[in-house]
Design a protein around this motif. Structure first.
Motif, PDB file in Angstrom:
ATOM      1  N   GLU A   1       6.904  30.175  58.695  1.00 22.38           N
ATOM      2  CA  GLU A   1       6.497  31.349  58.404  1.00 22.38           C
ATOM      3  C   GLU A   1       7.954  32.196  58.410  1.00 22.38           C
ATOM      4  O   GLU A   1       8.244  33.097  57.519  1.00 22.38           O
ATOM      5  CB  GLU A   1       5.712  32.092  59.769  1.00 22.38           C
TER       6      GLU A   1
ATOM      7  N   PHE B   1      10.079  31.536  55.264  1.00 28.03           N
ATOM      8  CA  PHE B   1       9.286  32.096  53.907  1.00 28.03           C
ATOM      9  C   PHE B   1       9.404  33.787  53.996  1.00 28.03           C
ATOM     10  O   PHE B   1       9.766  34.427  52.983  1.00 28.03           O
ATOM     11  CB  PHE B   1       7.796  31.771  54.047  1.00 28.03           C
TER      12      PHE B   1
ATOM     13  N   LYS C   1      11.785  35.441  51.192  1.00 27.78           N
ATOM     14  CA  LYS C   1      11.410  36.809  50.216  1.00 27.78           C
ATOM     15  C   LYS C   1      12.519  38.018  50.342  1.00 27.78           C
ATOM     16  O   LYS C   1      12.537  38.744  49.485  1.00 27.78           O
ATOM     17  CB  LYS C   1      10.160  37.207  50.790  1.00 27.78           C
TER      18      LYS C   1
ATOM     19  N   GLU D   1      15.118  27.966  51.321  1.00 23.37           N
ATOM     20  CA  GLU D   1      14.327  27.017  50.404  1.00 23.37           C
ATOM     21  C   GLU D   1      14.506  25.392  51.042  1.00 23.37           C
ATOM     22  O   GLU D   1      13.566  24.691  50.949  1.00 23.37           O
ATOM     23  CB  GLU D   1      14.642  27.109  48.846  1.00 23.37           C
TER      24      GLU D   1
ATOM     25  N   GLU E   1      -1.113  23.805  51.784  1.00 22.34           N
ATOM     26  CA  GLU E   1      -0.133  24.433  51.899  1.00 22.34           C
ATOM     27  C   GLU E   1      -0.114  25.396  50.562  1.00 22.34           C
ATOM     28  O   GLU E   1       0.613  25.202  49.670  1.00 22.34           O
ATOM     29  CB  GLU E   1       1.200  23.896  51.994  1.00 22.34           C
TER      30      GLU E   1
ATOM     31  N   ARG F   1       1.433  28.160  49.688  1.00 22.56           N
ATOM     32  CA  ARG F   1       2.569  28.747  49.287  1.00 22.56           C
ATOM     33  C   ARG F   1       3.586  27.511  48.840  1.00 22.56           C
ATOM     34  O   ARG F   1       4.810  27.763  48.548  1.00 22.56           O
ATOM     35  CB  ARG F   1       3.352  29.305  50.461  1.00 22.56           C
ATOM     36  N   HIS F   2       3.107  26.251  48.588  1.00 17.39           N
ATOM     37  CA  HIS F   2       3.971  25.360  48.151  1.00 17.39           C
ATOM     38  C   HIS F   2       4.540  25.628  46.739  1.00 17.39           C
ATOM     39  O   HIS F   2       3.773  25.302  45.690  1.00 17.39           O
ATOM     40  CB  HIS F   2       3.154  23.946  48.135  1.00 17.39           C
ATOM     41  N   PHE F   3       5.678  26.229  46.533  1.00 17.56           N
ATOM     42  CA  PHE F   3       6.189  26.773  45.391  1.00 17.56           C
ATOM     43  C   PHE F   3       6.423  25.220  44.485  1.00 17.56           C
ATOM     44  O   PHE F   3       6.329  25.572  43.052  1.00 17.56           O
ATOM     45  CB  PHE F   3       7.514  27.472  45.523  1.00 17.56           C
TER      46      PHE F   3
ATOM     47  N   LYS G   1       2.389  32.952  41.127  1.00 16.27           N
ATOM     48  CA  LYS G   1       2.253  32.658  42.488  1.00 16.27           C
ATOM     49  C   LYS G   1       3.458  31.599  43.189  1.00 16.27           C
ATOM     50  O   LYS G   1       3.635  31.859  44.400  1.00 16.27           O
ATOM     51  CB  LYS G   1       0.720  31.705  42.951  1.00 16.27           C
TER      52      LYS G   1
ATOM     53  N   GLU H   1       5.771  34.395  43.828  1.00 17.24           N
ATOM     54  CA  GLU H   1       5.560  35.120  44.985  1.00 17.24           C
ATOM     55  C   GLU H   1       6.032  34.205  46.384  1.00 17.24           C
ATOM     56  O   GLU H   1       6.496  35.056  47.213  1.00 17.24           O
ATOM     57  CB  GLU H   1       4.018  35.220  45.259  1.00 17.24           C
ATOM     58  N   ALA H   2       5.890  33.224  46.337  1.00 17.67           N
ATOM     59  CA  ALA H   2       6.487  32.306  47.273  1.00 17.67           C
ATOM     60  C   ALA H   2       7.802  32.247  47.492  1.00 17.67           C
ATOM     61  O   ALA H   2       8.508  32.176  48.567  1.00 17.67           O
ATOM     62  CB  ALA H   2       5.757  31.029  47.456  1.00 17.67           C
ATOM     63  N   ASP H   3       8.527  32.072  46.197  1.00 17.49           N
ATOM     64  CA  ASP H   3       9.839  31.874  46.204  1.00 17.49           C
ATOM     65  C   ASP H   3      10.359  32.624  45.113  1.00 17.49           C
ATOM     66  O   ASP H   3      10.580  32.104  44.018  1.00 17.49           O
ATOM     67  CB  ASP H   3      10.384  30.546  46.108  1.00 17.49           C
TER      68      ASP H   3
END
Length: 167
Positions: free
Chosen positions: A13, A16, A20, A32, A111, A113-115, A140, A143-145
């Protein structure tokens, strides 16, 4: 008494959030890389060892061997998102898009948010002509990365292609 280390989820958390809010590429890249390192940690020494063998097999382009390791590790640890993501990658490299998509969906269920998985899904969707779905997956991932440069470029290219078809 030693201070309690933050849980893996709390660390993710925080990373991430850092990713961002990063104001420069170096800070973003560091966050990252830490996220990717955490994703690789399964919580099982055996699975982690098998993942190292998998990565070596992938590097040697021995995709059959990589799949053998991945299949075994996912039986042992079905909640290991990175295992599903790596197996999706191997299926993608073997041009088996249906299996790659199925494994990406499993990774994203674990997961969201798994970019890497989202970026891979975008690439597959783009390859099969599903431009709307590709754009959705790429967005998407961003959004995560927000620092995924190749994904930004893909979004710009796809938006241009789609603008051209609407006129």
């Amino acid at each position: 008494m030693a201070p309690e280390l933050p849980s893996r989820q709390k660390r993710l958390e925080g990373l991430f959030t850092t990713l961002k809010s990063a104001t420069d590429k170096d800070a973003a890249k560091a966050a990252e890389n830490e996220i990717i390192t955490l994703w690789l940690e399964s919580g099982s020494d055996t699975v982690d060892l098998m993942m190292s063998w998998t990565l070596s097999a992938m590097e040697s382009k021995d995709y059959g061997l990589a799949l053998d390791y991945l299949d075994r590790m996912l039986i042992m640890k079905p909640d290991y998102a990175e295992g599903w993501n790596k197996r999706a990658t191997v299926h993608f490299l073997k041009d088996d898009y249906p299996k790659a998509i199925a494994d990406i969906e499993r990774a994203l269920a674990l997961e969201p948010r798994h970019f890497g998985a989202l970026s891979g899904l975008g690439t597959i969707m783009r390859d099969i002509g599903e431009k709307d779905r590709a754009l959705d997956a790429y967005r998407k991932a961003l959004e995560a990365d927000p620092y995924l440069e190749t994904v930004k470029e893909a979004v710009t290219e796809l938006e241009g292609e789609m603008e051209g078809r609407e006129t």
